[in-house]
Design a protein around this motif. Structure first.
Motif, PDB file in Angstrom:
ATOM      1  N   GLN A   1       0.840  -1.274   0.006  1.00 26.18           N
ATOM      2  CA  GLN A   1      -0.073  -0.122   0.067  1.00 26.18           C
ATOM      3  C   GLN A   1       0.949   1.098   0.078  1.00 26.18           C
ATOM      4  O   GLN A   1       0.672   2.285  -0.717  1.00 26.18           O
ATOM      5  N   GLN A   2       1.874   1.206   0.670  1.00 28.74           N
ATOM      6  CA  GLN A   2       2.651   2.440   0.941  1.00 28.74           C
ATOM      7  C   GLN A   2       3.529   2.629  -0.522  1.00 28.74           C
ATOM      8  O   GLN A   2       3.591   3.543  -0.869  1.00 28.74           O
ATOM      9  N   ALA A   3       3.974   1.556  -0.962  1.00 30.14           N
ATOM     10  CA  ALA A   3       4.743   1.475  -2.189  1.00 30.14           C
ATOM     11  C   ALA A   3       3.796   2.140  -3.406  1.00 30.14           C
ATOM     12  O   ALA A   3       4.059   2.811  -4.144  1.00 30.14           O
TER      13      ALA A   3
ATOM     14  N   LEU B   1      -3.397  -1.873  -6.520  1.00 32.45           N
ATOM     15  CA  LEU B   1      -3.082  -1.332  -7.939  1.00 32.45           C
ATOM     16  C   LEU B   1      -4.345  -0.291  -8.218  1.00 32.45           C
ATOM     17  O   LEU B   1      -4.105   0.795  -8.533  1.00 32.45           O
ATOM     18  N   MET B   2      -5.610  -1.070  -8.197  1.00 28.86           N
ATOM     19  CA  MET B   2      -6.781  -0.303  -8.809  1.00 28.86           C
ATOM     20  C   MET B   2      -6.846   0.808  -7.816  1.00 28.86           C
ATOM     21  O   MET B   2      -7.251   1.981  -8.136  1.00 28.86           O
ATOM     22  N   GLN B   3      -6.890   0.527  -6.322  1.00 22.38           N
ATOM     23  CA  GLN B   3      -7.243   1.410  -5.337  1.00 22.38           C
ATOM     24  C   GLN B   3      -6.405   2.838  -5.589  1.00 22.38           C
ATOM     25  O   GLN B   3      -6.998   3.839  -5.554  1.00 22.38           O
ATOM     26  N   TYR B   4      -5.042   2.584  -5.829  1.00 22.66           N
ATOM     27  CA  TYR B   4      -4.250   3.880  -5.928  1.00 22.66           C
ATOM     28  C   TYR B   4      -4.000   4.032  -7.462  1.00 22.66           C
ATOM     29  O   TYR B   4      -3.345   4.888  -7.671  1.00 22.66           O
ATOM     30  N   ASP B   5      -4.761   3.493  -8.424  1.00 27.80           N
ATOM     31  CA  ASP B   5      -4.733   3.980  -9.826  1.00 27.80           C
ATOM     32  C   ASP B   5      -3.344   3.777 -10.241  1.00 27.80           C
ATOM     33  O   ASP B   5      -2.868   4.650 -11.147  1.00 27.80           O
TER      34      ASP B   5
END
Ligand code: C2E
Ligand code: MG
Ligand code: MG
Ligand code: MG
Length: 282
Positions: free
Chosen positions: A96-98, A133-137
């Motif tokens: 998530q951080q990355a 990946l989707m969540q952070y686009d």
């Protein structure tokens, strides 16, 4: 000597193994708390394309400072996390951080995240990575997962299928610490890795040992024939960088290129690449 000092004596006379179990238990408890508080941070170590000099990637490395234990090495807390199942939460927080950081970026670079073989045992891992990946686009091709060779030791078929699903999604897969496992070559036949990272134990010796140089050269040639990129880990001086360039290695990572740095330091480095250590030293 310890007479009258019950506390000191109690600690001094614990047999080594019990002491280790005791400290592991402390680490586990502290790590559990750290994960609840989201205290794990990431450092970023750039990877330089040797021929062009461009920074083409960056590896995220987990860091944990505990008020009581001090700075705990990732080698230790990742191992404890693997043994206790905390690795799933740790891995998710790292990812998530990355992705958060990738989402904020304007430059075209791959970000590598280490994932533990234990994480690949999680049936939900592929969906989890997809959803993050989707969540952070974040486009999947910006993310690279680094796995070590022992990923294929356990349920290798299940692990390989998950890696393939991730690869089909567009995520890059790198084989980390290449050469340290007991059957490194066999793995190359079993999965089309995008990248091979030559372990630093080989890279360290190429300046002084002709045999290490020969081995590294052979790995590079083999990777090229298999259409995989090669990263040399642990590049610590100009001499080794020059040898790697002669041998045709694609990418270099190590203290001589850049040490791991905070997100802030890394952003500054990208803005002012001229201050890189390589540029100053050579
Ligand atoms: P790794 O993936 O092989 O990471 C490279 C290690 O080499 C890092 O150690 C880095 O700080 C160190 N390094 C970089 N350049 C040089 C150099 O020029 N010379 C030397 N001697 N060392 C160099 P670090 O950060 O202590 O991490 C150790 C290991 O812990 C990593 O090895 C990786 O296997 C694991 N790890 C770190 N972060 C994570 C994570 O988020 N998840 C998982 N599953 N494992 C992680
Ligand atoms: Mg790695
Ligand atoms: Mg490595
Ligand atoms: Mg390693």
């Amino acid at each position: 000597q310890a007479k009258g000092n019950g506390r000191g004596r109690a600690i001094r006379f614990i047999p080594a193994m019990a002491e280790r179990a005791h400290s592991r238990h402390r680490i586990e408890q502290a790590l559990r708390l750290a994960l609840q508080k989201h205290d794990i941070t990431l450092m970023y170590q750039p990877q330089r394309h040797i021929q062009s000099g461009h920074l083409v990637g960056v590896e995220a490395l987990a860091r944990w400072f505990d008020p009581q234990l001090g700075q705990v090495s990732p080698a230790l807390f990742v191992e404890v996390a693997e043994e206790t199942g905390l690795i799933h939460e740790l891995g998710l927080q790292v990812l998530q951080q990355a992705c958060q950081y990738l989402a904020d970026w304007k430059v075209d670079m791959t970000l590598s995240v280490n994932i533990s073989p234990v994480q690949l045992g999680n049936p939900a891992i592929v969906a989890q990575i997809h959803d993050t990946l989707m969540q952070y686009d974040v486009p999947p091709h910006r993310l690279e997962l680094e796995i070590t060779e022992n990923v294929l030791l356990g349920d290798s078929q299940g692990a390989l299928e998950k890696l393939q699903q991730l690869r089909d999604m567009g995520v890059k897969i790198a084989l980390d610490d290449f050469g340290t496992g007991y059957s490194s070559l066999a793995y190359l036949r079993r999965f089309p890795f995008d990248k091979i990272k030559i372990d630093r134990s080989f890279v360290r010796e190429i300046v002084n040992e002709p045999s290490a140089r020969t081995i590294v050269g052979a790995i590079i040639d083999m990777a090229r024939a298999l259409d995989m990129d090669v990263v040399a880990e642990g590049v610590e001086n100009t001499e080794s960088l020059h040898i790697l360039r002669e041998l045709g290695c694609d990418i270099a990572q190590g203290f001589h290129i850049f040490p791991p740095m905070t997100a802030q330091e890394f952003s500054r480095t990208l803005v002012r690449p001229v201050l890189s250590r390589t540029d100053r030293n050579s």
